[in-house]
Motif scaffolding. Sequence first.
Motif, PDB file in Angstrom:
ATOM      1  N   VAL A   2       0.812  -1.217   0.000  1.00  0.00           N
ATOM      2  CA  VAL A   2       0.000   0.000   0.000  1.00  0.00           C
ATOM      3  C   VAL A   2       0.853   1.278   0.000  1.00  0.00           C
ATOM      4  O   VAL A   2       0.428   2.316  -0.507  1.00  0.00           O
ATOM      5  CB  VAL A   2      -0.990  -0.050   1.198  1.00  0.00           C
ATOM      6  N   ASN A   3       2.074   1.211   0.549  1.00  0.00           N
ATOM      7  CA  ASN A   3       2.951   2.402   0.554  1.00  0.00           C
ATOM      8  C   ASN A   3       3.168   2.913  -0.866  1.00  0.00           C
ATOM      9  O   ASN A   3       3.103   4.108  -1.144  1.00  0.00           O
ATOM     10  CB  ASN A   3       4.330   2.073   1.137  1.00  0.00           C
ATOM     11  N   ASN A   4       3.480   1.971  -1.756  1.00  0.00           N
ATOM     12  CA  ASN A   4       3.758   2.295  -3.153  1.00  0.00           C
ATOM     13  C   ASN A   4       2.483   2.684  -3.899  1.00  0.00           C
ATOM     14  O   ASN A   4       2.478   3.646  -4.669  1.00  0.00           O
ATOM     15  CB  ASN A   4       4.429   1.074  -3.797  1.00  0.00           C
ATOM     16  N   VAL A   5       1.414   1.943  -3.642  1.00  0.00           N
ATOM     17  CA  VAL A   5       0.174   2.213  -4.379  1.00  0.00           C
ATOM     18  C   VAL A   5      -0.327   3.632  -4.063  1.00  0.00           C
ATOM     19  O   VAL A   5      -0.713   4.369  -4.972  1.00  0.00           O
ATOM     20  CB  VAL A   5      -0.902   1.155  -4.061  1.00  0.00           C
TER      21      VAL A   5
ATOM     22  N   LYS B 114      -7.872   8.323 -15.094  1.00  0.00           N
ATOM     23  CA  LYS B 114      -9.092   7.899 -14.395  1.00  0.00           C
ATOM     24  C   LYS B 114      -9.199   6.379 -14.263  1.00  0.00           C
ATOM     25  O   LYS B 114     -10.071   5.854 -13.589  1.00  0.00           O
ATOM     26  CB  LYS B 114     -10.332   8.388 -15.167  1.00  0.00           C
ATOM     27  N   ARG B 115      -8.337   5.677 -14.992  1.00  0.00           N
ATOM     28  CA  ARG B 115      -8.448   4.227 -15.005  1.00  0.00           C
ATOM     29  C   ARG B 115      -7.093   3.654 -14.588  1.00  0.00           C
ATOM     30  O   ARG B 115      -6.061   4.020 -15.157  1.00  0.00           O
ATOM     31  CB  ARG B 115      -8.826   3.764 -16.409  1.00  0.00           C
ATOM     32  N   ILE B 116      -7.126   2.771 -13.597  1.00  0.00           N
ATOM     33  CA  ILE B 116      -5.890   2.208 -13.054  1.00  0.00           C
ATOM     34  C   ILE B 116      -5.862   0.708 -13.358  1.00  0.00           C
ATOM     35  O   ILE B 116      -6.853   0.008 -13.149  1.00  0.00           O
ATOM     36  CB  ILE B 116      -5.827   2.394 -11.517  1.00  0.00           C
ATOM     37  N   ILE B 117      -4.725   0.226 -13.852  1.00  0.00           N
ATOM     38  CA  ILE B 117      -4.561  -1.214 -14.015  1.00  0.00           C
ATOM     39  C   ILE B 117      -3.375  -1.666 -13.166  1.00  0.00           C
ATOM     40  O   ILE B 117      -2.467  -0.883 -12.880  1.00  0.00           O
ATOM     41  CB  ILE B 117      -4.338  -1.631 -15.490  1.00  0.00           C
ATOM     42  N   ALA B 118      -3.412  -2.932 -12.770  1.00  0.00           N
ATOM     43  CA  ALA B 118      -2.319  -3.484 -11.970  1.00  0.00           C
ATOM     44  C   ALA B 118      -2.203  -4.970 -12.240  1.00  0.00           C
ATOM     45  O   ALA B 118      -3.169  -5.605 -12.673  1.00  0.00           O
ATOM     46  CB  ALA B 118      -2.587  -3.239 -10.478  1.00  0.00           C
ATOM     47  N   GLU B 119      -0.998  -5.499 -11.996  1.00  0.00           N
ATOM     48  CA  GLU B 119      -0.802  -6.945 -12.007  1.00  0.00           C
ATOM     49  C   GLU B 119      -0.696  -7.373 -10.557  1.00  0.00           C
ATOM     50  O   GLU B 119      -0.325  -6.573  -9.692  1.00  0.00           O
ATOM     51  CB  GLU B 119       0.480  -7.317 -12.772  1.00  0.00           C
ATOM     52  N   THR B 120      -1.044  -8.598 -10.259  1.00  0.00           N
ATOM     53  CA  THR B 120      -0.825  -9.046  -8.891  1.00  0.00           C
ATOM     54  C   THR B 120      -0.487 -10.528  -8.869  1.00  0.00           C
ATOM     55  O   THR B 120      -0.927 -11.275  -9.740  1.00  0.00           O
ATOM     56  CB  THR B 120      -2.046  -8.713  -7.992  1.00  0.00           C
ATOM     57  N   GLY B 121       0.323 -10.929  -7.893  1.00  0.00           N
ATOM     58  CA  GLY B 121       0.689 -12.333  -7.744  1.00  0.00           C
ATOM     59  C   GLY B 121      -0.120 -12.919  -6.596  1.00  0.00           C
ATOM     60  O   GLY B 121      -1.133 -13.585  -6.798  1.00  0.00           O
TER      61      GLY B 121
ATOM     62  N   VAL C 122      -5.027  -5.945  -3.992  1.00  0.00           N
ATOM     63  CA  VAL C 122      -5.921  -5.468  -2.938  1.00  0.00           C
ATOM     64  C   VAL C 122      -5.596  -4.011  -2.590  1.00  0.00           C
ATOM     65  O   VAL C 122      -6.492  -3.177  -2.454  1.00  0.00           O
ATOM     66  CB  VAL C 122      -5.818  -6.373  -1.680  1.00  0.00           C
ATOM     67  N   ALA C 123      -4.312  -3.697  -2.485  1.00  0.00           N
ATOM     68  CA  ALA C 123      -3.926  -2.319  -2.167  1.00  0.00           C
ATOM     69  C   ALA C 123      -4.397  -1.370  -3.264  1.00  0.00           C
ATOM     70  O   ALA C 123      -4.905  -0.277  -2.990  1.00  0.00           O
ATOM     71  CB  ALA C 123      -2.410  -2.226  -1.985  1.00  0.00           C
ATOM     72  N   THR C 124      -4.244  -1.799  -4.523  1.00  0.00           N
ATOM     73  CA  THR C 124      -4.663  -0.944  -5.639  1.00  0.00           C
ATOM     74  C   THR C 124      -6.179  -0.782  -5.652  1.00  0.00           C
ATOM     75  O   THR C 124      -6.697   0.336  -5.813  1.00  0.00           O
ATOM     76  CB  THR C 124      -4.164  -1.538  -6.977  1.00  0.00           C
ATOM     77  N   ALA C 125      -6.892  -1.888  -5.448  1.00  0.00           N
ATOM     78  CA  ALA C 125      -8.358  -1.818  -5.422  1.00  0.00           C
ATOM     79  C   ALA C 125      -8.822  -0.896  -4.296  1.00  0.00           C
ATOM     80  O   ALA C 125      -9.771  -0.124  -4.452  1.00  0.00           O
ATOM     81  CB  ALA C 125      -8.934  -3.222  -5.241  1.00  0.00           C
ATOM     82  N   THR C 126      -8.132  -0.966  -3.173  1.00  0.00           N
ATOM     83  CA  THR C 126      -8.493  -0.152  -2.005  1.00  0.00           C
ATOM     84  C   THR C 126      -8.353   1.341  -2.307  1.00  0.00           C
ATOM     85  O   THR C 126      -9.270   2.128  -2.069  1.00  0.00           O
ATOM     86  CB  THR C 126      -7.582  -0.525  -0.814  1.00  0.00           C
TER      87      THR C 126
ATOM     88  N   PHE D 227      -3.475   4.437 -16.288  1.00  0.00           N
ATOM     89  CA  PHE D 227      -2.219   4.478 -15.543  1.00  0.00           C
ATOM     90  C   PHE D 227      -1.905   3.067 -15.075  1.00  0.00           C
ATOM     91  O   PHE D 227      -2.756   2.408 -14.481  1.00  0.00           O
ATOM     92  CB  PHE D 227      -2.374   5.400 -14.327  1.00  0.00           C
ATOM     93  N   TYR D 228      -0.681   2.617 -15.360  1.00  0.00           N
ATOM     94  CA  TYR D 228      -0.285   1.276 -14.924  1.00  0.00           C
ATOM     95  C   TYR D 228       0.436   1.388 -13.587  1.00  0.00           C
ATOM     96  O   TYR D 228       1.518   1.955 -13.503  1.00  0.00           O
ATOM     97  CB  TYR D 228       0.617   0.623 -15.972  1.00  0.00           C
ATOM     98  N   CYS D 229      -0.195   0.850 -12.555  1.00  0.00           N
ATOM     99  CA  CYS D 229       0.357   0.885 -11.205  1.00  0.00           C
ATOM    100  C   CYS D 229       1.143  -0.411 -10.974  1.00  0.00           C
ATOM    101  O   CYS D 229       0.565  -1.439 -10.617  1.00  0.00           O
ATOM    102  CB  CYS D 229      -0.796   1.028 -10.197  1.00  0.00           C
ATOM    103  N   ILE D 230       2.461  -0.355 -11.213  1.00  0.00           N
ATOM    104  CA  ILE D 230       3.301  -1.558 -11.066  1.00  0.00           C
ATOM    105  C   ILE D 230       3.570  -1.806  -9.585  1.00  0.00           C
ATOM    106  O   ILE D 230       3.823  -0.869  -8.835  1.00  0.00           O
ATOM    107  CB  ILE D 230       4.614  -1.413 -11.867  1.00  0.00           C
ATOM    108  N   GLY D 231       3.520  -3.066  -9.182  1.00  0.00           N
ATOM    109  CA  GLY D 231       3.577  -3.418  -7.763  1.00  0.00           C
ATOM    110  C   GLY D 231       4.951  -3.638  -7.198  1.00  0.00           C
ATOM    111  O   GLY D 231       5.102  -3.863  -6.000  1.00  0.00           O
ATOM    112  N   THR D 232       5.983  -3.630  -8.035  1.00  0.00           N
ATOM    113  CA  THR D 232       7.302  -3.893  -7.484  1.00  0.00           C
ATOM    114  C   THR D 232       8.354  -3.001  -8.124  1.00  0.00           C
ATOM    115  O   THR D 232       8.038  -2.202  -9.015  1.00  0.00           O
ATOM    116  CB  THR D 232       7.657  -5.388  -7.631  1.00  0.00           C
ATOM    117  N   VAL D 233       9.616  -3.155  -7.659  1.00  0.00           N
ATOM    118  CA  VAL D 233      10.691  -2.280  -8.129  1.00  0.00           C
ATOM    119  C   VAL D 233      11.239  -2.764  -9.470  1.00  0.00           C
ATOM    120  O   VAL D 233      12.446  -2.859  -9.663  1.00  0.00           O
ATOM    121  CB  VAL D 233      11.827  -2.191  -7.085  1.00  0.00           C
ATOM    122  N   ALA D 234      10.336  -3.103 -10.399  1.00  0.00           N
ATOM    123  CA  ALA D 234      10.745  -3.576 -11.724  1.00  0.00           C
ATOM    124  C   ALA D 234       9.971  -2.801 -12.781  1.00  0.00           C
ATOM    125  O   ALA D 234       9.218  -1.891 -12.454  1.00  0.00           O
ATOM    126  CB  ALA D 234      10.493  -5.070 -11.847  1.00  0.00           C
TER     127      ALA D 234
END
Lengths: 405, 278
Positions: A98-101, A114-121, A127-131, A195-202
């Motif tokens: 959630v810190n990053n999101v 206005k539209r956010i996409i994310a990948e998740t493992g 969940v953080a992005t949806a929140t 906007f692509y909200c990437i979940g990690t430092v990659a």
Amino acid sequence: MNSRPNSFRSGPDERGHFGMFGGRFVAETLMPLILDLEKAYAEAKADPAFQREMNGYLKDYIGRPSPLYFAQRLTEHLGGAKIYLKREELNHTGSHKVNNVLGQIMVARRMGKKRIIAETGAGQHGVATATLCARFGLDCVVYMGAVDVARQEPNVIRMEMLGAKVVPVQSGTRTLKDAMNEALRDWVTNVHDTFYCIGTVAGPHPYPMMVRDFQSIIGHETRAQMQEAEGRLPDSLIACIGGGSNAMGLFHPFLDDPSVEIFGVEAAGHGLDKLHAASLTGGKPGVLHGNRTYLLMDADGQIQDAHSISAGLDYPGIGPEHSWLHESGRVKYISATDEEALAAFQLLSRLEGIIPALESAHAIARVIDLAPKRSKDHLMVVNLSGRGDKDVPQVGDILKSRKAK
Amino acid sequence: MSTRIDTRLADLRKQGRAAFVTFLMAGDPDPATSLAIIKALPQAGAEIIEIGMPFTDPMADGPAIQAAGLRALKGGMTLHKTLDLVRGFRKDDDATPIVLMGYYNPIYIYGVEAFLADAKTAGVDGLIIVDLPPEEDDELCLPAMKAGLNFIRLATPTTDDKRLPAVLANTSGFVYYVSITGITGAAAANATQVGDAVARIKRHTKLPVCVGFGIRTPDAARDIARAADGAVVGTALVEALAKSLDAEGRATAATVKAVADLTASLAQGVRGAAQAAE
């Protein structure tokens, strides 16, 4: 390495390189967006109002600072180093993600997306992005490998409850790397509003730097909290690594303190000679998902299947800055198997009353053999990056099936 | 130094025709069938042949081309064997330009210098590498130019006038205009918008502009061929190939013909553009 850099904290360069790693290996369609993002992030970073607003949400919405907790029973049980847990699992949504999101969503809002996409493992980033999309009234689509949808069902239900659309990804190995491919395909199709909200430092520059910056609050707090508790710096840091964002967040503020030993724990899956997800230990440099970094691949450069019991570590790559810290020798990268993580999962639950995420259990697994070898005045910090509620059904099934045998 | 691509496009320009460019995946569904298909393409009307280099993680491709890549990999295709395929084709055809298209990692692992030397000797004329934007020109683009291969850049609807000069700077052979924002085989391209975009690119370059992504039918190929110097068809051909396979994904007696027939009817579409213009 024959020359030690003046600082381990100065990267990346203006082209997004950490040594030979990083870069911007993306399709032309995405390139203008990535340049826009780089500019928008640089402006946000320099804007005190942005920092102020973010600090407000970090405190009152996420619940920071997260405690630095002395794990007395674990310490006594292992009989060596004094073990502190950085309690990222207590954050709203249950992990460090959630810190990053929060940071990225605030950048997205500045950019008018206005539209956010994310990948998740494992689903923690999803969940953080949806929140935060719910909190700020943004559309949210989360790509998740079909295999992970099955093994992390509680998080799928949470995301849907929060109003996100979860898309199970059926291509490739149907895990995190395929979710990332599919998110990139969505992004390339919906460049104008997404906007692509990437979940990690990659990913392509500026993501590895931006995500690291947002996660570095973990290390900055740890520094201050340890100063308060013990009056000095910790002697060692340990964190699990999939893409490596919780580890980078803890490590980065300490990289230029040579007295601090730093360990990253990759997922050794069934064992390093079998199926695993330890890219640094078992891979070599290649190019995937927008950056050059260590990858698991065959002799033809085809990406290989990773395996870990933990969906969050089940990725054949790692953030480029970790690849650089590995080659420069500043961080020591080790690994823990599925079995070791399962044992650590149970040990921490019983000794401290804290059920860790299977991801974080990999870090605990290495504490179990590192701590006894250290003196009693050695201060060891473990990043407890997530809570294990999401893993309870999966671990419960595994333990039940073993009892039956 | 001019390549077969330069020669072919200059010839077609003299004739007042657009080029018909085909894309198929190397080794789909097996190396022998793949070679037979590629050998059949020039006679069916293909004027430039793009060959996909299979990759496990094709981030810019839609389901049809993803599946083609996986079929090829399952059949044991590698980058070395893709070059074998080109060598096989060159035994009988020294005129039709060949462009390899794909992602950077397999080339990076092969070794850039070795790959460029081997590709040139095998008879490759140009490269299209989806995940190498101008920002990463040092990696492969500049070495490829030095090795005498065209490095064909993708321009997209998001490549604005400000960015175009950077995209065109080290491009040679032709400019590949991606007519939609999206992955291969997705939405259909609108011929009017494509015409405007091609005109915009041509204000910045003398290079021919070929257009791809979203062209599926002879009519669509004709419309695009009127607006551009070439029309690229990939997904429709890959789908025709896929439809001809048996339940286990193996080639049948109908496979080569299915691809050649569709190639011929698409080629008619492209030629129709020239006749209509006369």
